[in-house]
Scaffold this motif. Structure first.
Motif, PDB file in Angstrom:
ATOM      1  N   VAL A 128       7.563 -16.657   3.274  1.00 39.83           N
ATOM      2  CA  VAL A 128       8.749 -16.144   2.573  1.00 39.83           C
ATOM      3  C   VAL A 128       8.768 -16.676   1.142  1.00 39.83           C
ATOM      4  CG1 VAL A 128      11.270 -16.145   2.508  1.00 39.83           C
ATOM      5  CG2 VAL A 128      10.079 -15.839   4.686  1.00 39.83           C
ATOM      6  N   ALA A 129       8.467 -17.961   0.987  1.00 45.44           N
ATOM      7  CA  ALA A 129       8.419 -18.540  -0.364  1.00 45.44           C
ATOM      8  C   ALA A 129       7.323 -17.902  -1.204  1.00 45.44           C
ATOM      9  CB  ALA A 129       8.195 -20.051  -0.268  1.00 45.44           C
ATOM     10  N   GLN A 130       6.286 -17.354  -0.540  1.00 46.55           N
ATOM     11  CA  GLN A 130       5.192 -16.702  -1.253  1.00 46.55           C
ATOM     12  C   GLN A 130       5.468 -15.226  -1.526  1.00 46.55           C
ATOM     13  OE1 GLN A 130       1.925 -17.455   1.413  1.00 46.55           O
ATOM     14  NE2 GLN A 130       1.699 -19.592   0.788  1.00 46.55           N
ATOM     15  N   GLY A 131       6.639 -14.733  -1.093  1.00 44.34           N
ATOM     16  CA  GLY A 131       6.995 -13.339  -1.335  1.00 44.34           C
ATOM     17  C   GLY A 131       6.832 -12.439  -0.137  1.00 44.34           C
ATOM     18  N   GLY A 132       6.593 -13.002   1.048  1.00 45.22           N
ATOM     19  CA  GLY A 132       6.452 -12.211   2.255  1.00 45.22           C
ATOM     20  C   GLY A 132       7.804 -11.798   2.812  1.00 45.22           C
ATOM     21  N   GLU A 133       7.755 -10.875   3.793  1.00 43.76           N
ATOM     22  CA  GLU A 133       8.984 -10.350   4.388  1.00 43.76           C
ATOM     23  C   GLU A 133       8.797 -10.214   5.896  1.00 43.76           C
ATOM     24  OE1 GLU A 133      11.580  -6.163   4.479  1.00 43.76           O
ATOM     25  OE2 GLU A 133       9.838  -6.374   3.160  1.00 43.76           O
ATOM     26  N   TYR A 141       8.896   1.089   9.203  1.00 41.39           N
ATOM     27  CA  TYR A 141       7.478   0.868   9.495  1.00 41.39           C
ATOM     28  C   TYR A 141       6.829   2.231   9.684  1.00 41.39           C
ATOM     29  CZ  TYR A 141       3.597  -2.180  10.778  1.00 41.39           C
ATOM     30  OH  TYR A 141       2.405  -2.879  10.780  1.00 41.39           O
ATOM     31  N   THR A 142       5.858   2.528   8.858  1.00 38.64           N
ATOM     32  CA  THR A 142       5.277   3.866   8.800  1.00 38.64           C
ATOM     33  C   THR A 142       3.990   3.946   9.609  1.00 38.64           C
ATOM     34  OG1 THR A 142       3.926   3.343   6.874  1.00 38.64           O
ATOM     35  CG2 THR A 142       6.193   4.113   6.459  1.00 38.64           C
ATOM     36  N   PRO A 143       3.524   5.165   9.931  1.00 43.83           N
ATOM     37  CA  PRO A 143       2.212   5.300  10.570  1.00 43.83           C
ATOM     38  C   PRO A 143       1.084   4.698   9.737  1.00 43.83           C
ATOM     39  CG  PRO A 143       3.462   7.325  10.858  1.00 43.83           C
ATOM     40  CD  PRO A 143       4.256   6.463   9.916  1.00 43.83           C
ATOM     41  N   GLU A 144       1.219   4.736   8.433  1.00 40.25           N
ATOM     42  CA  GLU A 144       0.185   4.142   7.571  1.00 40.25           C
ATOM     43  C   GLU A 144       0.135   2.617   7.763  1.00 40.25           C
ATOM     44  OE1 GLU A 144       1.092   8.070   6.488  1.00 40.25           O
ATOM     45  OE2 GLU A 144       2.494   6.368   6.538  1.00 40.25           O
ATOM     46  N   LEU A 145       1.313   1.987   7.847  1.00 43.65           N
ATOM     47  CA  LEU A 145       1.336   0.554   8.124  1.00 43.65           C
ATOM     48  C   LEU A 145       0.814   0.269   9.535  1.00 43.65           C
ATOM     49  CD1 LEU A 145       4.752  -0.574   6.569  1.00 43.65           C
ATOM     50  CD2 LEU A 145       2.461  -1.271   5.830  1.00 43.65           C
ATOM     51  N   ALA A 146       1.159   1.143  10.486  1.00 47.33           N
ATOM     52  CA  ALA A 146       0.670   0.963  11.856  1.00 47.33           C
ATOM     53  C   ALA A 146      -0.854   0.999  11.902  1.00 47.33           C
ATOM     54  CB  ALA A 146       1.267   2.023  12.774  1.00 47.33           C
ATOM     55  N   ALA A 147      -1.456   1.870  11.109  1.00 45.11           N
ATOM     56  CA  ALA A 147      -2.921   1.910  11.060  1.00 45.11           C
ATOM     57  C   ALA A 147      -3.471   0.579  10.557  1.00 45.11           C
ATOM     58  CB  ALA A 147      -3.385   3.059  10.164  1.00 45.11           C
ATOM     59  N   GLU A 148      -2.812  -0.024   9.569  1.00 47.86           N
ATOM     60  CA  GLU A 148      -3.269  -1.314   9.050  1.00 47.86           C
ATOM     61  C   GLU A 148      -3.133  -2.421  10.098  1.00 47.86           C
ATOM     62  OE1 GLU A 148      -2.464  -2.670   5.082  1.00 47.86           O
ATOM     63  OE2 GLU A 148      -1.512  -0.763   4.584  1.00 47.86           O
ATOM     64  N   SER A 149      -1.997  -2.443  10.804  1.00 50.34           N
ATOM     65  CA  SER A 149      -1.819  -3.502  11.804  1.00 50.34           C
ATOM     66  C   SER A 149      -2.739  -3.287  13.005  1.00 50.34           C
ATOM     67  CB  SER A 149      -0.356  -3.617  12.241  1.00 50.34           C
ATOM     68  OG  SER A 149       0.245  -2.373  12.488  1.00 50.34           O
ATOM     69  N   TYR A 240       4.969  -9.541   9.873  1.00 57.78           N
ATOM     70  CA  TYR A 240       5.546  -9.723   8.550  1.00 57.78           C
ATOM     71  C   TYR A 240       4.642  -9.023   7.544  1.00 57.78           C
ATOM     72  CZ  TYR A 240       2.074 -13.422   7.666  1.00 57.78           C
ATOM     73  OH  TYR A 240       0.908 -14.123   7.504  1.00 57.78           O
ATOM     74  N   LEU A 241       5.205  -8.683   6.420  1.00 59.92           N
ATOM     75  CA  LEU A 241       4.420  -8.165   5.302  1.00 59.92           C
ATOM     76  C   LEU A 241       4.162  -9.322   4.357  1.00 59.92           C
ATOM     77  CD1 LEU A 241       6.268  -4.791   4.521  1.00 59.92           C
ATOM     78  CD2 LEU A 241       4.318  -5.188   6.038  1.00 59.92           C
ATOM     79  N   PRO A 247       0.568  -5.795   6.537  1.00 61.43           N
ATOM     80  CA  PRO A 247       1.107  -6.265   7.817  1.00 61.43           C
ATOM     81  C   PRO A 247       0.245  -7.364   8.410  1.00 61.43           C
ATOM     82  CG  PRO A 247       0.100  -4.092   8.068  1.00 61.43           C
ATOM     83  CD  PRO A 247       0.114  -4.387   6.598  1.00 61.43           C
ATOM     84  N   SER A 248       0.914  -8.384   8.943  1.00 59.28           N
ATOM     85  CA  SER A 248       0.252  -9.567   9.477  1.00 59.28           C
ATOM     86  C   SER A 248       1.014 -10.007  10.724  1.00 59.28           C
ATOM     87  CB  SER A 248       0.266 -10.693   8.440  1.00 59.28           C
ATOM     88  OG  SER A 248      -0.154 -10.218   7.162  1.00 59.28           O
TER      89      SER A 248
END
Length: 353
Positions: A128-133, A141-149, A240-241, A247-248
């Motif tokens: 979070v301190a590094q800018g994550g969410e 959460y989109t299908p494009e993000l789902a493909a990444e995860s 988290y992003l 996505p992680s």
């Protein structure tokens, strides 16, 4: 999968963890010669486990390669102490396994388990301190993000697919059956009969049938192949992003040996809206299978087997959220609607047919 043997005691309390002297000793294995001179406590979230954010200052400055902003996780409260063995699996993952997987997750700078008390503590960099969410089911959460995860899951799965050391690590033994011993029909019925379960389709709104189907899955999963090491709880709230919006995964308490599709079916059905899942699930499954090959697995599962397999992952997620208590009702409601609808669409109660 061996760990460093340390004489350093694992902290029992949060003040112990936040001690400059203890942190100096704990971080010295990664950053030799470090001397923490000051610790500034930050926000603390304590449910069963306790997550505490904090900032350190060091003699001569924080070493290169170490963030000053850190987060410690342990079972420090009195209620949490009784459940401390639940942390063994996550700490073992960070201590013994994460470096071999390549999966994008929190960067651990300390992870160990006390051999006497079985209390595990992990310290990671504060994303979070590094800018994550951090995300939950209300996040977009989109299908494009789902493909990444799914690509990240493919890295995890391919790296440990049938891996001999993983086959003999006792802490990775299948634990799906543990979910049926703690909660079951009563909790599922309570959710289904309340506003929380309003979005669950009629054809799968059957607590007894869901419980029985999951008992069967938990019994057969250790015998199913191919197996790998799975995350085990791949809903959107365990993502988290990072600062680059990638996505992680986090929260590895359910890491264990199991078939790959336990993660993948659950993930696709839980991270997306019903409409997005229906529109994109076949493309996303193909993407995952391609990602397995790209991660080095020579022979990914065949399409027909994979398409049937993800039903078991959907059932796994549906059951976990059917028995869920004490979570924000809006989150449980959304996930039960998504997973319940996927369970109906994929006819998961017909797994034996």
């Amino acid at each position: 999968m061996t760990s460093d043997q340390r004489v350093l005691p694992v902290p029992r309390t949060l003040p112990d963890l936040l001690s400059p002297d203890w942190l100096s000793s704990a971080l010295d294995a990664r950053f030799p010669g470090i001397r923490v001179t000051e610790v500034t406590p930050g926000p603390v979230v304590s449910r069963v486990s306790t997550n505490a954010r904090f900032r350190i200052a060091c003699d001569g400055g924080v070493p290169e390669g170490l963030s000053a902003d850190l987060c410690g996780k342990g079972y420090f409260s009195e209620d949490g102490w009784h459940a401390r063995q639940a942390g063994i699996f996550e700490v073992s993952f960070y201590r013994d396994l994460v470096a071999t997987t390549g999966v994008r997750t929190l960067r651990s700078v300390y992870a160990d388990i006390d051999p006497d008390t079985q209390h595990g503590v992990v310290i990671t960099e504060d994303v979070v301190a590094q800018g994550g969410e951090f995300l939950d089911s209300t996040s977009d959460y989109t299908p494009e993000l789902a493909a990444e995860s799914l690509s990240e899951l493919a890295k995890l799965h391919a790296s440990l697919w049938g891996e001999p050391d993983a086959a003999t690590a006792r802490w990775l033994d299948s634990r799906l059956d543990k979910h049926t011993g703690v909660r079951g029909v009563k909790e599922i019925r309570g959710n289904f009969e309340s506003a929380i379960g309003a979005g669950v389709p009629t054809e799968v709104r059957d607590a007894e049938r869901l419980f029985a189907a999951y008992v069967d899955l938990a019994e057969e999963a250790p015998r199913l192949s191919p197996w790998t090491v799975i995350h085990g709880d791949t809903h959107v709230g365990n993502l988290y992003l990072d600062a680059d919006d990638r996505p992680s995964f986090l929260d590895w308490q359910l890491v264990q040996r199991a078939p790959w599709y336990i993660d993948v079916g659950y993930h696709i059905a839980s991270v997306l809206t019903v409409e997005d899942r229906r529109r994109s699930e076949k493309d996303l499954l193909r993407h995952y299978l391609d990602a397995l090959r790209a991660a080095g697995l020579a022979e990914p599962p065949r399409w027909d087997d994979a398409w049937l397999g993800i039903r078991r992952g959907i059932l796994h997620g549906f059951y976990l959220w059917g028995i869920t208590l004490k979570v924000d009702p809006a989150i449980t409601t959304a996930l039960l609607e998504r997973l319940g609808t996927a369970a109906a669409d994929h006819e998961v109660f017909g797994l034996a047919s």
